[in-house]
Scaffold this motif. Structure first.
Motif, PDB file in Angstrom:
ATOM      1  N   SER A 261       0.843  -1.194   0.000  1.00  0.00           N
ATOM      2  CA  SER A 261       0.000   0.000   0.000  1.00  0.00           C
ATOM      3  C   SER A 261       0.876   1.240   0.000  1.00  0.00           C
ATOM      4  CB  SER A 261      -0.902  -0.007   1.237  1.00  0.00           C
ATOM      5  OG  SER A 261      -1.761   1.106   1.237  1.00  0.00           O
ATOM      6  N   VAL A 262       0.599   2.170  -0.943  1.00  0.00           N
ATOM      7  CA  VAL A 262       1.425   3.380  -1.015  1.00  0.00           C
ATOM      8  C   VAL A 262       0.937   4.388   0.016  1.00  0.00           C
ATOM      9  CG1 VAL A 262       1.890   3.002  -3.468  1.00  0.00           C
ATOM     10  CG2 VAL A 262       0.033   4.546  -2.787  1.00  0.00           C
ATOM     11  N   PRO A 263       1.831   5.246   0.498  1.00  0.00           N
ATOM     12  CA  PRO A 263       1.401   6.278   1.456  1.00  0.00           C
ATOM     13  C   PRO A 263       0.565   7.348   0.769  1.00  0.00           C
ATOM     14  CG  PRO A 263       3.718   6.586   0.863  1.00  0.00           C
ATOM     15  CD  PRO A 263       3.281   5.304   0.227  1.00  0.00           C
ATOM     16  N   ASN A 264      -0.157   8.116   1.574  1.00  0.00           N
ATOM     17  CA  ASN A 264      -0.919   9.243   1.031  1.00  0.00           C
ATOM     18  C   ASN A 264       0.017  10.178   0.284  1.00  0.00           C
ATOM     19  OD1 ASN A 264      -3.070   8.101   2.300  1.00  0.00           O
ATOM     20  ND2 ASN A 264      -3.323   9.701   3.845  1.00  0.00           N
ATOM     21  N   GLY A 265      -0.494  10.709  -0.836  1.00  0.00           N
ATOM     22  CA  GLY A 265       0.312  11.576  -1.665  1.00  0.00           C
ATOM     23  C   GLY A 265       1.100  10.846  -2.730  1.00  0.00           C
ATOM     24  N   SER A 266       0.894   9.527  -2.845  1.00  0.00           N
ATOM     25  CA  SER A 266       1.663   8.724  -3.797  1.00  0.00           C
ATOM     26  C   SER A 266       0.747   8.018  -4.785  1.00  0.00           C
ATOM     27  CB  SER A 266       2.503   7.681  -3.057  1.00  0.00           C
ATOM     28  OG  SER A 266       3.377   8.298  -2.151  1.00  0.00           O
ATOM     29  N   GLY A 267       1.350   7.596  -5.896  1.00  0.00           N
ATOM     30  CA  GLY A 267       0.595   6.913  -6.944  1.00  0.00           C
ATOM     31  C   GLY A 267       1.017   5.474  -7.109  1.00  0.00           C
ATOM     32  N   GLY A 268       0.199   4.718  -7.815  1.00  0.00           N
ATOM     33  CA  GLY A 268       0.500   3.311  -8.063  1.00  0.00           C
ATOM     34  C   GLY A 268      -0.617   2.636  -8.823  1.00  0.00           C
ATOM     35  N   TYR A 269      -0.843   1.376  -8.493  1.00  0.00           N
ATOM     36  CA  TYR A 269      -1.838   0.557  -9.174  1.00  0.00           C
ATOM     37  C   TYR A 269      -3.105   0.453  -8.327  1.00  0.00           C
ATOM     38  CZ  TYR A 269       2.259  -1.086 -11.775  1.00  0.00           C
ATOM     39  OH  TYR A 269       3.388  -1.175 -12.544  1.00  0.00           O
ATOM     40  N   LEU A 270      -4.267   0.545  -8.971  1.00  0.00           N
ATOM     41  CA  LEU A 270      -5.533   0.387  -8.267  1.00  0.00           C
ATOM     42  C   LEU A 270      -5.882  -1.097  -8.183  1.00  0.00           C
ATOM     43  CD1 LEU A 270      -7.970   1.779  -6.966  1.00  0.00           C
ATOM     44  CD2 LEU A 270      -9.004   1.942  -9.234  1.00  0.00           C
ATOM     45  N   VAL A 271      -6.107  -1.590  -6.976  1.00  0.00           N
ATOM     46  CA  VAL A 271      -6.433  -3.000  -6.774  1.00  0.00           C
ATOM     47  C   VAL A 271      -7.648  -3.132  -5.854  1.00  0.00           C
ATOM     48  CG1 VAL A 271      -4.064  -3.819  -7.100  1.00  0.00           C
ATOM     49  CG2 VAL A 271      -4.856  -3.221  -4.791  1.00  0.00           C
ATOM     50  N   VAL A 272      -8.308  -4.284  -5.947  1.00  0.00           N
ATOM     51  CA  VAL A 272      -9.354  -4.654  -4.995  1.00  0.00           C
ATOM     52  C   VAL A 272      -8.786  -5.804  -4.181  1.00  0.00           C
ATOM     53  CG1 VAL A 272     -11.747  -5.340  -4.680  1.00  0.00           C
ATOM     54  CG2 VAL A 272     -11.104  -3.959  -6.669  1.00  0.00           C
ATOM     55  N   THR A 273      -8.803  -5.660  -2.875  1.00  0.00           N
ATOM     56  CA  THR A 273      -8.042  -6.577  -2.024  1.00  0.00           C
ATOM     57  C   THR A 273      -8.859  -7.734  -1.464  1.00  0.00           C
ATOM     58  OG1 THR A 273      -8.420  -5.219  -0.051  1.00  0.00           O
ATOM     59  CG2 THR A 273      -6.471  -4.713  -1.379  1.00  0.00           C
ATOM     60  N   LYS A 274     -10.181  -7.670  -1.596  1.00  0.00           N
ATOM     61  CA  LYS A 274     -11.036  -8.760  -1.108  1.00  0.00           C
ATOM     62  C   LYS A 274     -12.127  -9.040  -2.142  1.00  0.00           C
ATOM     63  CE  LYS A 274     -10.582  -7.784   3.864  1.00  0.00           C
ATOM     64  NZ  LYS A 274     -11.333  -7.401   5.100  1.00  0.00           N
ATOM     65  N   PRO A 275     -12.621 -10.284  -2.215  1.00  0.00           N
ATOM     66  CA  PRO A 275     -13.707 -10.590  -3.156  1.00  0.00           C
ATOM     67  C   PRO A 275     -14.975  -9.819  -2.808  1.00  0.00           C
ATOM     68  CG  PRO A 275     -13.308 -12.437  -1.665  1.00  0.00           C
ATOM     69  CD  PRO A 275     -12.207 -11.452  -1.420  1.00  0.00           C
ATOM     70  N   TRP A 276     -15.834  -9.622  -3.811  1.00  0.00           N
ATOM     71  CA  TRP A 276     -17.088  -8.889  -3.633  1.00  0.00           C
ATOM     72  C   TRP A 276     -18.174  -9.599  -4.442  1.00  0.00           C
ATOM     73  CZ3 TRP A 276     -13.083  -7.920  -6.718  1.00  0.00           C
ATOM     74  CH2 TRP A 276     -13.317  -7.621  -8.065  1.00  0.00           C
TER      75      TRP A 276
END
Length: 665
Positions: free
Chosen positions: A468-483
């Protein structure tokens, strides 16, 4: 998105450098009566299974489930295991049985003026039952696939619900797609029946559909019957009817019984296959099943739009050929028993104010549309919408791609009268329902940000290693649990399902959405678009979305699209295509320099476009998505690629013939 060679996208790579300080608090009265309040986040986090079980109770189940979630064979989920239900019953019959049969389900507005129909839930139930009986007579049984290739007419919704009633998975193919695209989808899922129409109305004229079905049939041997709605009455041509295959809707459905008993199906029974573009060129058939999908669609429609079905009039402007039409025209709204508007045509036919006239006429309270439409209205200015009384509106929604902050503010101010929350929703065909969005009674809206995952959904922005990136940072959007509303697989290709969505963060078990995103200093999420739309300029990673937002924030710009073009010096260079607002004139070197300097001020010298081209329109699909691939072809002076999914292919000729202006000092 299994390509492991994607460049690193850490704090320096996907930073959205635009600053946004505006906030819009929820109206006090709305917050006080909101369907979902702040405590729902904690409730869902404390016991996810219990939370989703509560949401599933919105539906009518023939047999209740034994287990909320089986994730033992990840990433192949099973939700509400052992439960049985019928999606069509949940969308129609139960409302009639509850005494709401006389309530209007659909205010249908055809594109030709005064071509309207009001359909009650009782009438909808009768026609869905008739269509189910007619499809049965055409040989459709449980598990058989049906392709639907229709204009935006009520029969399209009836056909979908009739298929759901029979347990026959449908695949709806957008009516703007070519015969080749239709045939490939029919072939992939093995559809034995096609439901279509002679045509529909678009920009004031009949647009044929049946000939494309006839051509598609020459490219696949799967189709046994074609059920045809007479909509325009246009001539089908000398060879446009085959008595051995073609059947008129008014004959087959019109003569069928209105009695049809629902059968309950397993919660994991396939409901529909929705095709979405694949990087290999072969469309991906996204499979959604019944119980989890319907739970997700109904819950999110209720929560995100703060739905009051007794009083609200809802309108989503999407086409049923896209997932937005499935979840937020058909299954979510009808499961919730709402009255909604369904419109056949384009926003500017017969005149520019058509949408606003419909909102005024039907006293629409909840309105859901795409940023591309909003920006096109910005181009025209406020004079047109200002002619109409839209004081009935209480919530506005945005869907399809990130909305530029200035477009958000214009939408809220001009259309919403500065009193309506804007719910900027992020989700995908694959997710089935909204995942990240403000809640209108809870969230202080921030223009351009989808804010945080809704209660029950776990989303994050992570680095290359899945941290998980800190606030103010960018990266990849993921979903961490099934829905519950998650896709179950790609039709006929489990390996591709795993590889595309789950391989990049296999170790963590995250679903990778394929989008880049940033957390701002408050921890709110800004979706920056597909990671493929991130440019590498002199070693700096820049998002097309942030540069487009900078351009649209200029008062003379209505819309923009940015691509990265190969450059011998910098690796890639920024090339921008800009549509000016009407009052800005035709453009010239002066305005190009003005826009270039504006980007430089807003983001920095590294983001300054190499070229800015003033264009009359942008190449878009019928769903409003900008085809940046084609713009890259122009920027790199290549032959223009496949344009069959464009709403208007002639736009590419205008763009190709246009003059780009270098912005080099």
């Amino acid at each position: 998105m299994s390509d492991q060679s994607t460049p690193s996208q850490t704090e320096q790579t996907l930073a959205n450098l635009l600053k946004e300080d505006r906030r819009f608090e929820p109206p006090a009265a709305l917050a006080a009566e909101a369907n979902v309040k702040a405590d729902a986040y904690d409730e869902a986090a404390a016991d996810s299974d219990a939370f989703w079980a509560t949401q599933a109770e919105r539906l009518s189940w023939d047999k209740k489930w034994d287990q909320v979630l089986d994730w033992s064979n990840a990433p192949f989920a099973k939700w509400f295991v052992g439960g049985t239900l019928n999606a069509s019953y949940n969308c129609v019959d139960r409302h009639v049985e509850a005494g709401n049969g006389d309530k209007v389900a659909i205010h249908w507005v055809g594109e030709p003026v005064d071509d309207t129909r009001d359909i009650t839930y009782a009438q909808l139930k009768d026609e869905v039952s008739q269509a189910a009986n007619a499809l049965t007579d055409l040989g459709v049984g449980t598990g058989d696939r049906v392709a639907i290739y229709m204009p935006m007419i009520p029969e399209a919704i009836v056909a979908m619900l009739a298929c759901a009633r029979l347990g026959a998975p449908h695949t709806v193919v957008f009516g703007g797609f070519s015969a080749d695209a239709l045939a490939s989808r029919i072939d992939d899922c093995g559809a034995k029946v096609v439901v279509t129409a002679d045509g529909g109305y678009r920009r004031g004229a009949p647009s044929a559909l049946k000939p494309a079905v006839d051509e598609a049939r020459t490219k696949t041997d799967k189709v046994e019957k074609v059920l045809v709605v007479r909509r325009t009455g246009q001539d089908l041509g000398e060879n446009g009817w085959d008595d051995a295959v073609d059947v008129w809707w008014h004959d087959a459905v019109g003569s069928a019984s209105t009695e049809h008993a629902c059968e309950a199906f397993d919660s994991e029974h396939p409901l529909y296959v929705m095709y979405t573009s694949g990087t290999t060129g072969k469309p991906k058939g996204i499979l959604h099943t019944t119980g989890g999908y319907l739970t997700g669609a109904a819950y999110t429609h209720n929560a995100v739009f703060d739905l009051k079905p007794e009083t609200d009039v809802y309108w989503c402007t999407a086409d049923i050929g896209w997932v937005t039409g499935h979840s937020y025209i058909v299954y979510g709204p009808l499961a919730n028993g709402v009255t909604q508007v369904l419109y056949e045509g384009t926003p500017d036919s017969p005149e520019r104010g058509r949408w606003w006239q419909i909102i005024a006429d039907y006293k629409v309270t909840l309105f859901y549309t795409a940023p591309t439409a909003i920006r096109s209205f910005m181009k025209q200015g406020p004079d047109v919408p200002d002619r109409f009384d839209m004081s009935s509106l209480r919530i506005l929604g945005s869907v399809g791609e990130p909305i530029n902050p200035e477009a958000y503010v214009w939408y809220r101010h001009v259309i919403g009268g500065d009193r309506t929350p804007v719910v900027d929703t992020w989700w995908q065909t694959e997710t089935g329902a909204v995942m990240i969005s403000p809640l209108p009674g809870v969230t202080a809206g921030k223009p351009g940000s989808a804010m945080t995952a809704i209660p029950g959904i776990s989303a994050d922005v992570v680095d290359d290693e899945g941290n998980s990136v800190p606030n103010g940072s960018g990266g990849y959007l993921v979903v961490t649990k099934p829905w519950p509303s998650m896709l179950r697989t790609i039709w006929g290709d489990d390996d591709r399902y795993v590889d595309t969505y789950w391989s990049r963060f296999r170790k963590q078990g995250f679903y990778f959405a394929g989008d880049g995103a940033k957390k701002d200093t408050d921890g709110d999420i800004w979706v920056l678009g597909r990671v493929d739309d991130v440019m590498n300029v002199s070693g700096h990673r820049l998002s097309t979305t942030e540069i487009e937002s900078a351009l649209v924030s200029h008062p003379k710009v209505a819309e923009s699209a940015v691509v990265g073009a190969t450059d011998p010096d910098t690796g890639q260079a920024v090339v921008a295509y800009v549509i000016l607002r009407e009052e800005a004139g035709d453009g010239g070197p002066e305005i190009v320099k003005e826009l270039s300097d504006h980007v430089r001020r807003e983001i920095g010298p590294i983001a300054k476009p190499r070229e800015i081209m003033i264009v009359p329109e942008l190449p878009k699909t019928r769903s409003g998505k900008i085809m940046r691939r084609l713009l890259r072809d122009v920027a790199e002076k290549r032959e223009i690629g496949d344009t069959q999914t464009l709403a208007d292919a002639s736009i590419m000729d205008l763009i190709s013939a246009g003059q780009s202006t270098s912005t080099e000092d």
